[in-house]
Design an enzyme around this catalytic site. Sequence first.
Site, PDB file in Angstrom:
ATOM      1  N   SER A 182       2.176 -10.496  10.206  1.00 45.58           N
ATOM      2  CA  SER A 182       1.433  -9.388   9.606  1.00 45.58           C
ATOM      3  C   SER A 182      -0.046  -9.510   9.939  1.00 45.58           C
ATOM      4  CB  SER A 182       1.625  -9.382   8.086  1.00 45.58           C
ATOM      5  OG  SER A 182       0.703  -8.522   7.463  1.00 45.58           O
ATOM      6  N   HIS A 224       5.959  -5.737   8.533  1.00 46.18           N
ATOM      7  CA  HIS A 224       6.004  -7.160   8.839  1.00 46.18           C
ATOM      8  C   HIS A 224       6.196  -7.991   7.567  1.00 46.18           C
ATOM      9  CE1 HIS A 224       3.807  -6.607  12.930  1.00 46.18           C
ATOM     10  NE2 HIS A 224       5.115  -6.511  13.042  1.00 46.18           N
ATOM     11  N   CYS A 226      -7.770   1.081   8.091  1.00 46.27           N
ATOM     12  CA  CYS A 226      -7.063   1.780   7.018  1.00 46.27           C
ATOM     13  C   CYS A 226      -7.655   1.396   5.667  1.00 46.27           C
ATOM     14  CB  CYS A 226      -5.566   1.494   7.088  1.00 46.27           C
ATOM     15  SG  CYS A 226      -4.965   0.149   6.079  1.00 46.27           S
ATOM     16  N   ASN A 276      -2.735  -7.610   8.949  1.00 39.21           N
ATOM     17  CA  ASN A 276      -3.685  -7.495   7.835  1.00 39.21           C
ATOM     18  C   ASN A 276      -3.639  -8.731   6.945  1.00 39.21           C
ATOM     19  OD1 ASN A 276      -2.286  -6.658   5.013  1.00 39.21           O
ATOM     20  ND2 ASN A 276      -1.091  -5.819   6.691  1.00 39.21           N
ATOM     21  N   THR A 321      -5.344  -0.435  12.954  1.00 37.15           N
ATOM     22  CA  THR A 321      -5.896  -0.142  11.633  1.00 37.15           C
ATOM     23  C   THR A 321      -5.987  -1.354  10.713  1.00 37.15           C
ATOM     24  OG1 THR A 321      -3.700   0.461  10.791  1.00 37.15           O
ATOM     25  CG2 THR A 321      -5.071   2.240  11.683  1.00 37.15           C
ATOM     26  N   GLU A 356       1.748  -1.513  16.648  1.00 39.69           N
ATOM     27  CA  GLU A 356       0.832  -0.396  16.422  1.00 39.69           C
ATOM     28  C   GLU A 356      -0.087  -0.181  17.611  1.00 39.69           C
ATOM     29  OE1 GLU A 356      -3.108   0.713  13.894  1.00 39.69           O
ATOM     30  OE2 GLU A 356      -1.628  -0.505  12.829  1.00 39.69           O
ATOM     31  N   CYS A 380       0.860  -1.185   0.000  1.00 40.38           N
ATOM     32  CA  CYS A 380       0.000   0.000   0.000  1.00 40.38           C
ATOM     33  C   CYS A 380       0.899   1.239   0.000  1.00 40.38           C
ATOM     34  CB  CYS A 380      -0.899   0.012   1.236  1.00 40.38           C
ATOM     35  SG  CYS A 380       0.018   0.142   2.798  1.00 40.38           S
ATOM     36  N   HIS A 386       0.963  -6.052  19.745  1.00 42.47           N
ATOM     37  CA  HIS A 386       1.357  -5.569  18.420  1.00 42.47           C
ATOM     38  C   HIS A 386       1.942  -4.162  18.536  1.00 42.47           C
ATOM     39  CE1 HIS A 386       0.940  -4.131  14.259  1.00 42.47           C
ATOM     40  NE2 HIS A 386       0.808  -5.393  13.880  1.00 42.47           N
TER      41      HIS A 386
END
Length: 407
Positions: A315, A91, A286, A317, A251, A182, A61, A180
């Site tokens: 990761s 990640h 996100c 996502n 996100t 974030e 992204c 995590h």
Amino acid sequence: MSEAAPKRPRVNVRRPDVMTQVNAEVERHYRSSIVERIRANGGEITLGNTTVRLAQQFGFCYGVERAIDLAYAARRVFPDNRIFLIGEIIHNPEVNRQLVDMGIVSLPWKQLTNDYDQLTAEDVVIVPAFGAPTNFMEKIEELGCYVVDTTCGDVMKVWRRVRGYAKDGITSIIHGKAGHEETQATASRALGEDGKGHYLIVLTLEETDIVCRYIREGGDRETLLKRFPHAVSPGFDPDLHLKKVGVANQTTMLKSETEEIQRRVRAAVVARDGSSESFQVFDTICGATQERQDALFEMLRRPMDMLFVVGGYNSSNTTHLVEIGEQALPTFFIRNAQCLQSLEQIVHFDLHEKSEITSGYPGALLGEAPAVIGITAGASCPNNLIEDTIFRIFEMRGVPKEQVKAV
């Protein structure tokens, strides 16, 4: 007692002369002309009795591309300085290996260690795309280090919201993984500018229901705190700090799950108060995460025999893409094409076992009958890894790499 080094301004490493070189280097490391050509051809390639289908949205992204560009640029702007990175830039093992090869040293990210005391004012510290907790930022700024901040803009939007919650006396209920990077960074911002704000982190709907039951009915304070030992702010008291709540999230969580958590928390507040005045929410998934999830749902509307999800096992996502795929068809979470060892073995990460395992391939890949094989990837996976996976799939189906390149 030594005086703190003067705080340096953030470094602008995106100079035109530097970025020309960086773009060429990133292109060489991560781009794939094969993937771009397949995407231009409707996202599908068929050779013989084998079809490989790509999701409409997958891979890097904008935020990830920006973080990588800044890390590469930092090495060019500071060719002779020591450069450090808080944890991992993103990640993905391939990307992080490239940074190690460039002499960028990873620092511990779970807690401040003595490693940070060894930094000097001439050192460069890269902040990863996930961001970093406020105490980490205060430490490196106190030391006067050069700071290259690659924090994703979507993450910073969440930070602004949870800071606002804290300012208004609202406790942040954060949907995310407590361990995590974030979520830790977001939780530190939820304490507010004065450090007196509060948060509670929930991961599952089961945990959400426990919190919602307490909001509606109250309960045993110590029992609740034991249920969330590393997921609440210092001094968190559920009898005080669940009066006014606002939902936020990591996100990269599964959008549908975050929305269900929002719905359940709101319903609990309404059941207790008769109104939703003490509840706040806003959408913090996100855009890239949502696009990749939506693209996979769309992809699954057409028949396929199996799905490969490519990316780093840590990761978030990417993990959620695996969860979506598993509901519909045989799905394998692989780091790269090397996981496709032979026709009899596939190395993949099992979300339920929480470990990498080796499984036999399903008949669709082994047999000679026509097969449709899907590929998607999270926002931290480069296209060169997708290309390698495409080549490997065709190779195991009897189609050599050169034939794929020629199409």
